[in-house]
Scaffold this motif. Structure first.
Motif, PDB file in Angstrom:
ATOM      1  N   ILE A  79      10.252  -3.762 110.825  1.00 13.59           N
ATOM      2  CA  ILE A  79      11.617  -3.529 110.349  1.00 13.59           C
ATOM      3  C   ILE A  79      11.556  -2.677 109.091  1.00 13.59           C
ATOM      4  O   ILE A  79      10.811  -2.967 108.161  1.00 13.59           O
ATOM      5  CB  ILE A  79      12.332  -4.866 110.064  1.00 13.59           C
ATOM      6  CG1 ILE A  79      12.531  -5.638 111.356  1.00 13.59           C
ATOM      7  CG2 ILE A  79      13.671  -4.622 109.385  1.00 13.59           C
ATOM      8  CD1 ILE A  79      13.121  -7.016 111.153  1.00 13.59           C
ATOM      9  N   LYS A  80      12.350  -1.624 109.072  1.00 10.13           N
ATOM     10  CA  LYS A  80      12.414  -0.710 107.934  1.00 10.13           C
ATOM     11  C   LYS A  80      13.831  -0.726 107.371  1.00 10.13           C
ATOM     12  O   LYS A  80      14.783  -1.041 108.087  1.00 10.13           O
ATOM     13  CB  LYS A  80      12.059   0.709 108.373  1.00 10.13           C
ATOM     14  CG  LYS A  80      10.642   0.844 108.877  1.00 10.13           C
ATOM     15  CD  LYS A  80      10.375   2.246 109.338  1.00 10.13           C
ATOM     16  CE  LYS A  80       8.975   2.350 109.925  1.00 10.13           C
ATOM     17  NZ  LYS A  80       8.729   3.666 110.476  1.00 10.13           N
ATOM     18  N   PRO A  81      13.982  -0.375 106.114  1.00  8.50           N
ATOM     19  CA  PRO A  81      15.341  -0.299 105.570  1.00  8.50           C
ATOM     20  C   PRO A  81      16.104   0.842 106.234  1.00  8.50           C
ATOM     21  O   PRO A  81      15.499   1.802 106.738  1.00  8.50           O
ATOM     22  CB  PRO A  81      15.125  -0.037 104.079  1.00  8.50           C
ATOM     23  CG  PRO A  81      13.745   0.499 103.966  1.00  8.50           C
ATOM     24  CD  PRO A  81      12.972  -0.075 105.123  1.00  8.50           C
ATOM     25  N   PRO A  82      17.416   0.772 106.254  1.00 10.28           N
ATOM     26  CA  PRO A  82      18.219   1.842 106.885  1.00 10.28           C
ATOM     27  C   PRO A  82      18.172   3.116 106.044  1.00 10.28           C
ATOM     28  O   PRO A  82      19.032   3.361 105.203  1.00 10.28           O
ATOM     29  CB  PRO A  82      19.624   1.248 106.938  1.00 10.28           C
ATOM     30  CG  PRO A  82      19.651   0.229 105.851  1.00 10.28           C
ATOM     31  CD  PRO A  82      18.248  -0.297 105.735  1.00 10.28           C
ATOM     32  N   GLU A  83      17.133   3.922 106.276  1.00 11.12           N
ATOM     33  CA  GLU A  83      16.872   5.096 105.445  1.00 11.12           C
ATOM     34  C   GLU A  83      17.988   6.133 105.505  1.00 11.12           C
ATOM     35  O   GLU A  83      18.351   6.725 104.493  1.00 11.12           O
ATOM     36  CB  GLU A  83      15.539   5.719 105.856  1.00 11.12           C
ATOM     37  CG  GLU A  83      14.355   4.808 105.581  1.00 11.12           C
ATOM     38  CD  GLU A  83      13.073   5.300 106.225  1.00 11.12           C
ATOM     39  OE1 GLU A  83      13.112   6.341 106.916  1.00 11.12           O
ATOM     40  OE2 GLU A  83      12.049   4.640 106.033  1.00 11.12           O
ATOM     41  N   LYS A  84      18.552   6.355 106.673  1.00 13.06           N
ATOM     42  CA  LYS A  84      19.621   7.345 106.799  1.00 13.06           C
ATOM     43  C   LYS A  84      20.860   6.915 106.028  1.00 13.06           C
ATOM     44  O   LYS A  84      21.492   7.729 105.354  1.00 13.06           O
ATOM     45  CB  LYS A  84      19.973   7.567 108.265  1.00 13.06           C
ATOM     46  CG  LYS A  84      18.890   8.281 109.047  1.00 13.06           C
ATOM     47  CD  LYS A  84      19.297   8.491 110.491  1.00 13.06           C
ATOM     48  CE  LYS A  84      18.196   9.169 111.282  1.00 13.06           C
ATOM     49  NZ  LYS A  84      18.557   9.360 112.687  1.00 13.06           N
ATOM     50  N   SER A  85      21.214   5.636 106.110  1.00 12.02           N
ATOM     51  CA  SER A  85      22.383   5.141 105.391  1.00 12.02           C
ATOM     52  C   SER A  85      22.169   5.208 103.883  1.00 12.02           C
ATOM     53  O   SER A  85      23.070   5.577 103.134  1.00 12.02           O
ATOM     54  CB  SER A  85      22.694   3.700 105.790  1.00 12.02           C
ATOM     55  OG  SER A  85      23.001   3.638 107.157  1.00 12.02           O
ATOM     56  N   SER A 140      22.384   8.833 102.799  1.00 13.99           N
ATOM     57  CA  SER A 140      23.773   9.279 102.829  1.00 13.99           C
ATOM     58  C   SER A 140      24.558   8.718 101.651  1.00 13.99           C
ATOM     59  O   SER A 140      25.349   9.423 101.026  1.00 13.99           O
ATOM     60  CB  SER A 140      24.423   8.849 104.141  1.00 13.99           C
ATOM     61  OG  SER A 140      25.786   9.158 104.142  1.00 13.99           O
TER      62      SER A 140
END
Length: 187
Positions: free
Chosen positions: A113-119, A122
């Motif tokens: 599980i990775k942090p929501p990098e795109k969010s 943004s």
């Protein structure tokens, strides 16, 4: 096809009335689309709730069958010639190995599980843009001009508001029916 000019009252309508009519129809269309979307989502949520309830019921029934299957396995091993205690220990050991295997698989999935990098990127970009944005400068109205304007309208409350240093728009307290109506309609 018929000419749109042949309809009764079509030549009597002004552009403002046509725009108002188009705005009202657009608003009704948007409201109808929202109502349709709500109905579809409500139906999907109902189906999802029923499906979830069915899965929960199946899981509970499976959970209730586990002790019976454990006893059956232990007594089955006992029928092969092993002692009853050893049969139950073998079944318990099998459950422990199965639990360890499932736990290991779950741990590997959690590590992926990775942090929501795109969010996050943004949000950082939006914050950077908003920090660079400066508010639009508004010309300040001198107090004398406000007093002069209020003297022309004959409002003593507006004078008191300006002289008192409120610095706010004095039309709201001026008793002006139009401004009061606008203030009331916006709440």
């Amino acid at each position: 096809m018929s000419d749109p000019g042949n309809y009764a009252g079509s030549t009597d309508r002004s552009i403002g009335q046509l725009v108002a009519s188009a705005t009202a129809e657009m608003s009704a269309l948007v409201h109808d689309e929202i109502a349709l979307a709500k109905a579809e989502v409500r139906q999907d949520v109902k189906r999802g709730a029923i499906g979830s309830a069915a899965f929960i019921a199946a899981g509970v029934l499976l959970l209730f069958t586990m002790p019976m299957l454990s006893f059956a396995a232990a007594y089955g091993i006992h029928n092969l010639g092993l002692g009853l205690a050893w049969s139950f220990l073998i079944v318990a050991g099998a459950f422990i190995l199965l639990a360890a295997l499932i736990g290991f698989i779950g741990l590997r999935k959690f590590k992926k599980i990775k942090p929501p990098e795109k969010s996050i990127a943004s949000a950082k970009q939006t914050a950077a843009v908003l920090q660079k944005a400066k508010p639009h400068p508004r010309p300040s109205i001198e107090a004398a001009a406000i007093i002069e304007r209020s003297a022309v309208s004959g409002s003593s409350l507006a004078k008191k508001g300006v002289e008192g240093g409120s610095g706010k728009d004095t039309d709201k307290v001026s008793g002006n029916g139009k401004a009061d109506a606008v203030a009331r309609s916006s709440t």
